[in-house]
Design a protein around this motif. Sequence first.
Motif, short mmCIF file in Angstrom:
data_model
loop_
_atom_site.label_atom_id
_atom_site.label_comp_id
_atom_site.label_asym_id
_atom_site.label_seq_id
_atom_site.Cartn_x
_atom_site.Cartn_y
_atom_site.Cartn_z
N ALA A 6 0.84 -1.21 0.00
CA ALA A 6 0.00 0.00 0.00
C ALA A 6 0.88 1.26 0.00
N ARG A 7 1.98 1.24 0.73
CA ARG A 7 2.89 2.39 0.72
C ARG A 7 3.53 2.56 -0.66
N ARG A 8 3.85 1.46 -1.29
CA ARG A 8 4.43 1.53 -2.63
C ARG A 8 3.43 2.14 -3.61
N GLY A 39 5.07 5.40 -4.53
CA GLY A 39 5.92 4.99 -5.64
C GLY A 39 6.90 3.91 -5.20
N PRO A 40 7.73 3.42 -6.13
CA PRO A 40 8.65 2.32 -5.80
C PRO A 40 9.69 2.68 -4.75
N LEU A 51 14.23 1.35 -1.40
CA LEU A 51 14.46 1.48 -2.83
C LEU A 51 13.88 0.25 -3.54
N GLY A 52 12.83 0.46 -4.33
CA GLY A 52 12.13 -0.67 -4.92
C GLY A 52 12.16 -0.75 -6.42
N GLY A 91 8.14 9.75 -6.37
CA GLY A 91 6.95 10.19 -7.11
C GLY A 91 7.17 11.47 -7.89
N GLY A 92 8.31 11.58 -8.55
CA GLY A 92 8.60 12.78 -9.35
C GLY A 92 9.35 13.85 -8.60
#
Length: 347
Positions: free
Chosen positions: A46-48, A52-53, A63-64, A340-341
């Motif tokens: 859910a956090r991802r 974001g990754p 770091l995903g 996320g950018g």
Amino acid sequence: VVCLCGEHDLQIWAIQHPGHPVARFAMALLRPVQALKSCNNAWMHARRLKFGPNFCCAGQVVLGEREEVERALLAPQARGYYLGQTAFISSHCPGDDLGQRTTFLLAMSDEGAGGSGDRSQFKACMERYFFGSSGMAARQHDGISKFMLGQLAAEYTRDRSRFFNKQGPLEMFVIRYLTYVLFGIELEGEDLEVMKRWLCGNTGTVHYMWPFGYVLNKRSLIDQVAAIYERAPALQVFEEGVAAHAEMTKQELARAMTAVIRIAGKTGSFQLLETILGGKAMPNYDGETTGSIDVAEAWDRLDLDNRDEVKRFTLEVARLYPPVNVVHRVASEPFTCDFGGRAGSFP
């Protein structure tokens, strides 16, 4: 501060400013709480989805992105006293009597990342006497192991309602089987009771965890377990003072194995088996239907004589519900990643 900034943005700032009093106070609160939550695969997913990754959790940067994970796994790793995102108490981890060196492999850096080289040498010692030994290979296929597996199959067929209980057939099989195959020990009597106190349930792992291990200290029990391992047939030919093993002693090896079996061997194996056999529901990932999968029904439809089919089923279960969802490393240089950018840089 959490309400104004949001816990995620607060963590980014706190990691960037580790010496600030507000950062230290916030991390002291968030780290243990979120470290426990991070064991929940659905919560991490859910956090991802939200951030974001790459995201922050338990005072660390997760770091995903595939390229980053691949690069990290193939490069030498610097490590600290963590299991995933859970901080460990260094003095509760295995080592020598004087506290001068640790034998806790999860906390030891590789030689190419600041380590002394002891990690690879200790690992070689473990492989010689346990994981890569001819004795272990033979015990995997002997009559005693086959008898244990036959008993397990009979219990699974007879009564699944109690099969997954604490100290039930599956948990006791994992404990007996690992102890026999790795160490050559057929558990019985007081030795069996000691192992049950150490390996059944999850309180044994808490011994290592900060700050909870200060309350649930299992030092005396660990000494009893290590003494049993030292008497194991697998260690009766142990050589002391071997330079290629960093002169690891039999006592050091036995103590190191108490942590290996408690944290990885029993816990990880038991969770994976429990999931494969339908005793543990799949995580209910947001936006997915995994929570409704009937794993037992799928398992019952398998052709167990088709080893490739069983292997692919096992790997898919492990992918959807991995016993380990995060591994840790210590950044050895400043780095920047994308949230996320939005770029975040860390010292």
